[in-house]
Design an enzyme around this catalytic site. Structure first.
Site, short mmCIF file in Angstrom:
data_model
loop_
_atom_site.label_atom_id
_atom_site.label_comp_id
_atom_site.label_asym_id
_atom_site.label_seq_id
_atom_site.Cartn_x
_atom_site.Cartn_y
_atom_site.Cartn_z
N ASP A 1 0.86 -1.19 0.00
CA ASP A 1 0.00 0.00 0.00
C ASP A 1 0.90 1.24 0.00
O ASP A 1 1.52 1.57 1.01
CB ASP A 1 -0.89 -0.03 1.26
CG ASP A 1 -2.04 0.95 1.17
OD1 ASP A 1 -2.12 1.70 0.19
OD2 ASP A 1 -2.88 0.94 2.10
N ASP A 2 1.02 1.88 -1.13
CA ASP A 2 1.91 3.04 -1.31
C ASP A 2 3.39 2.61 -1.27
O ASP A 2 4.25 3.40 -0.89
CB ASP A 2 1.72 4.14 -0.24
CG ASP A 2 0.30 4.62 -0.07
OD1 ASP A 2 -0.57 4.18 -0.85
OD2 ASP A 2 0.07 5.44 0.84
N ARG B 1 2.29 9.59 -4.53
CA ARG B 1 0.86 9.28 -4.58
C ARG B 1 0.03 10.49 -5.02
O ARG B 1 0.32 11.61 -4.60
CB ARG B 1 0.40 8.81 -3.19
CG ARG B 1 -0.99 8.23 -3.16
CD ARG B 1 -1.36 7.75 -1.77
NE ARG B 1 -1.54 8.87 -0.85
CZ ARG B 1 -1.62 8.75 0.48
NH1 ARG B 1 -1.50 7.57 1.05
NH2 ARG B 1 -1.79 9.81 1.23
N HIS C 1 -10.90 -2.03 -0.01
CA HIS C 1 -11.03 -0.63 -0.39
C HIS C 1 -11.70 -0.40 -1.74
O HIS C 1 -11.44 0.62 -2.40
CB HIS C 1 -9.63 0.03 -0.39
CG HIS C 1 -9.64 1.45 0.05
ND1 HIS C 1 -8.63 2.34 -0.20
CD2 HIS C 1 -10.58 2.17 0.72
CE1 HIS C 1 -8.91 3.51 0.29
NE2 HIS C 1 -10.10 3.44 0.87
N HIS D 1 1.72 2.16 4.20
CA HIS D 1 0.84 3.34 4.16
C HIS D 1 1.12 4.23 5.36
O HIS D 1 1.50 3.74 6.43
CB HIS D 1 -0.62 2.88 4.17
CG HIS D 1 -1.61 3.94 3.83
ND1 HIS D 1 -2.01 4.90 4.72
CD2 HIS D 1 -2.29 4.19 2.68
CE1 HIS D 1 -2.90 5.70 4.14
NE2 HIS D 1 -3.08 5.29 2.90
N ARG E 1 -6.88 -0.02 -7.03
CA ARG E 1 -7.32 -1.39 -6.69
C ARG E 1 -8.47 -1.82 -7.60
O ARG E 1 -8.58 -3.00 -7.96
CB ARG E 1 -7.72 -1.45 -5.21
CG ARG E 1 -6.50 -1.45 -4.31
CD ARG E 1 -6.75 -0.89 -2.93
NE ARG E 1 -5.46 -0.51 -2.35
CZ ARG E 1 -4.72 -1.31 -1.58
NH1 ARG E 1 -5.16 -2.50 -1.23
NH2 ARG E 1 -3.55 -0.90 -1.12
N LYS F 1 -6.33 -5.14 3.01
CA LYS F 1 -7.07 -3.97 2.52
C LYS F 1 -7.79 -4.28 1.21
O LYS F 1 -7.16 -4.68 0.23
CB LYS F 1 -6.09 -2.82 2.33
CG LYS F 1 -6.75 -1.51 1.89
CD LYS F 1 -5.75 -0.37 2.04
CE LYS F 1 -6.25 0.90 1.40
NZ LYS F 1 -5.31 2.02 1.61
N ASP G 1 -0.09 -0.43 -5.16
CA ASP G 1 -1.24 0.20 -5.82
C ASP G 1 -0.91 1.57 -6.42
O ASP G 1 -1.46 1.96 -7.44
CB ASP G 1 -2.43 0.32 -4.85
CG ASP G 1 -2.11 1.10 -3.58
OD1 ASP G 1 -0.93 1.37 -3.31
OD2 ASP G 1 -3.07 1.45 -2.85
N ASN G 2 -0.01 2.32 -5.76
CA ASN G 2 0.27 3.69 -6.23
C ASN G 2 1.61 4.15 -5.70
O ASN G 2 2.29 3.43 -4.96
CB ASN G 2 -0.86 4.65 -5.79
CG ASN G 2 -1.18 4.56 -4.32
OD1 ASN G 2 -2.22 4.01 -3.94
ND2 ASN G 2 -0.29 5.04 -3.47
CA CA Z 1 -2.34 3.10 -1.57
#
Ligand code: CA
Length: 510
Positions: free
Chosen positions: A32-33, A283, A126, A182, A75, A124, A274-275
């Site tokens: 996540d990030d 991000r 989301h 994250h 996602r 996660k 994801d990013n």
């Molecule tokens: Ca993320």
């Protein structure tokens, strides 16, 4: 003759049995990030021995990109194969942001369920609605604490074990949504800016039994070119590294569970994020600093490329076609918002066999919002030499999200700007906020994307601009982008214009 046919039929059945037994499972490991804070991508400071091990039994992609640098939208792309403007997840899914994919989207979990493949998600999720993204086994933030299912690697390990112990005879698709690395300051500041103290055993932090915290010295971290080199930013990066190392240990535990269950030798494993990282230009941005992603694919049936790197340009939209290809499932024909829905990504399985000579040279990206207040639509086309960004809302300042705003790194930029102190950064806040409508970069020679060539008088550059704009428009058309005429025109595609849709000028000079 009969005997010969029987032998042949038996042989074919055996062959089919062998094939289906071979192509069994998929495991997605999603940070996540997360960025390039790993030895796999030559960061020798942040310790990630398990990702390093995964890279040794996989192919490392050096040119992988997200389709959108925002959590839920990305996602939704990973699970649907459709860009955010096509699947409807325009921004974050939680709370007042409340974005959802369209009800008609035929997502990966839906298609796999129809093919009798068991689906699971841990961590996660989301995305929504549930009817579009249903999983047979779901332990997510919707029925747990996100810290427990997304950062407590011992708990995650046990959930993986539970999933693997159920219905062993069916092939599976398991999606692990790590919440590391994250940021944490917005939701749980008591655990540190990246939740780096969560579960470390000290007073009030709880204990994650399997986690061996790795602490980093701020003087030793690698500061990316797009982050200011200051003590505050370095301290923030050190905290981020600690949570990357926790994610890495989680990867090790999960791969061990897979091995113990006897499934490591028949599972396709994809590790990515994801990013972009939650630092300036990361991000929510579609500069390479926010768009480029780590990407490792490990296949037990493609050992010939284990330990190698690929320069193929790939996108997170390629995950759905890859997984469908792995399970030999066809993408269905259906209509989404009056237009035929089709995947624009490609299966990566051929790349696992040999480096492609062509066909993997262009990627696209599409962003609308992050939080509901953060309307900043952007469309991007990037090839090996150039990148074109269309900022449709260029007359407004680039928005900042709540989580990033209170981060030590961003506060440091604000305080230094207000105090007229040196930023030690490659931009100013003014430049960061106010962007040109069109940004064209020579990404071979200007990797930091600082010199905008969109208004260049050079004939070759002008031609590049025209061609890339055309390419972007074609992709927007192919993916039914409602923003295709923005911000200078209005799309008319009903009534008198049903058969001849048109962008009709607003005479606003853009
Ligand atoms: Ca993320």
């Amino acid at each position: 003759m009969l005997g010969y046919n029987s032998v042949l039929i038996t042989f074919i059945i055996a062959l089919n049995g062998l094939f289906s037994a071979n192509c069994r499972n998929v495991l997605i490991l999603l940070g996540d990030d997360a960025g390039f804070e790993t030895q796999v991508y030559n960061n020798s400071v942040c310790q990630t021995p398990n990702l390093d091990q995964l890279a040794k039994i996989g192919l490392v992609f050096n040119n992988a990109y997200t389709s959108v640098s925002s959590c839920s939208p990305s996602r939704s792309v990973i699970m649907s194969g459709l860009p955010q403007h096509q699947n409807g997840m325009y921004g974050l899914h939680q709370d007042e942001h409340h974005f959802m994919s369209f009800d008609q989207v035929q997502s990966l979990p839906l298609l796999l369920r129809k093919a009798d493949i068991r689906t699971g998600i841990i961590g996660k999720k989301h995305v929504g609605p549930e009817s579009v993204y249903p999983y047979d086994y779901a332990q997510t933030e919707e029925n747990n604490s996100i810290l427990k299912v997304g950062r407590n690697i011992t708990h995650m390990k046990l959930l993986v074990r539970e999933f693997l112990n159920q219905n062993k005879s069916r092939p599976f698709f398991l999606y692990i949504g790590f919440h590391d690395p994250h940021r944490c300051g917005h939701t749980n500041p008591e655990y540190g800016s990246f939740c780096q103290w969560f579960g470390n055993g000290s007073q009030g932090m709880g204990l994650i039994p399997d986690w061996k915290p790795v602490v980093y010295d701020l003087d030793k971290v690698t500061v990316p070119y797009f982050v200011q080199d200051t003590p505050a930013a370095r301290e923030d990066i050190a905290a981020q590294y600690t949570t990357i190392s926790r994610l890495d240990q989680g990867v090790g535990l999960i791969l061990d569970e897979l091995k113990q269950a006897g499934q490591l030798d028949d599972t396709l494993i994809i590790y990515t994020s994801d990013n972009g990282i939650s630092f300036p230009n990361g991000r929510t941005n579609l500069y390479d600093s926010g768009m480029a992603e780590p990407f490792i694919v490990s296949s037990p049936y493609h050992k010939q490329r284990w330990g190698q790197t690929s320069s193929a340009m790939v996108s997170l939209v390629d995950i759905v076609p890859t997984v469908l290809d792995w399970f030999s499932i066809q993408y269905p024909n259906y209509t989404l918002l009056k237009h035929p829905a089709q995947l624009t990504g490609k299966s990566l399985l051929p790349v696992l066999k040999a480096e492609p000579q062509s066909g993997f040279d262009t990627v696209y990206a599409s962003h609308n919002l992050h939080e509901v207040t953060m309307y900043y639509p952007m469309r991007v086309v990037r090839d090996r030499n150039f990148k074109l960004i269309h900022n449709m809302n260029f007359r407004m300042p680039f928005p900042i999200d709540q989580d990033f705003y209170i981060s030590p790194t961003f506060q440091d930029l604000l305080n230094r700007t207000r105090g007229k102190e040196p930023l030690n950064w490659y931009k100013t806040l003014e430049k960061y906020y106010y962007r040109d409508q069109w940004e064209l970069y020579d990404v071979q020679n200007d990797t930091m994307e600082l010199k905008n060539l969109a208004n260049s008088s050079d004939a070759h550059i002008k031609e590049v601009f025209v061609q890339m704009r055309q390419k972007l428009l074609q992709w927007q058309n192919l993916t039914s982008d409602p923003w295709i005429c923005s911000p200078g025109s209005v799309l008319e595609d009903e009534g008198n214009y049903k058969l001849t849709p048109q962008c009709m000028s607003m005479d606003n000079k853009v």
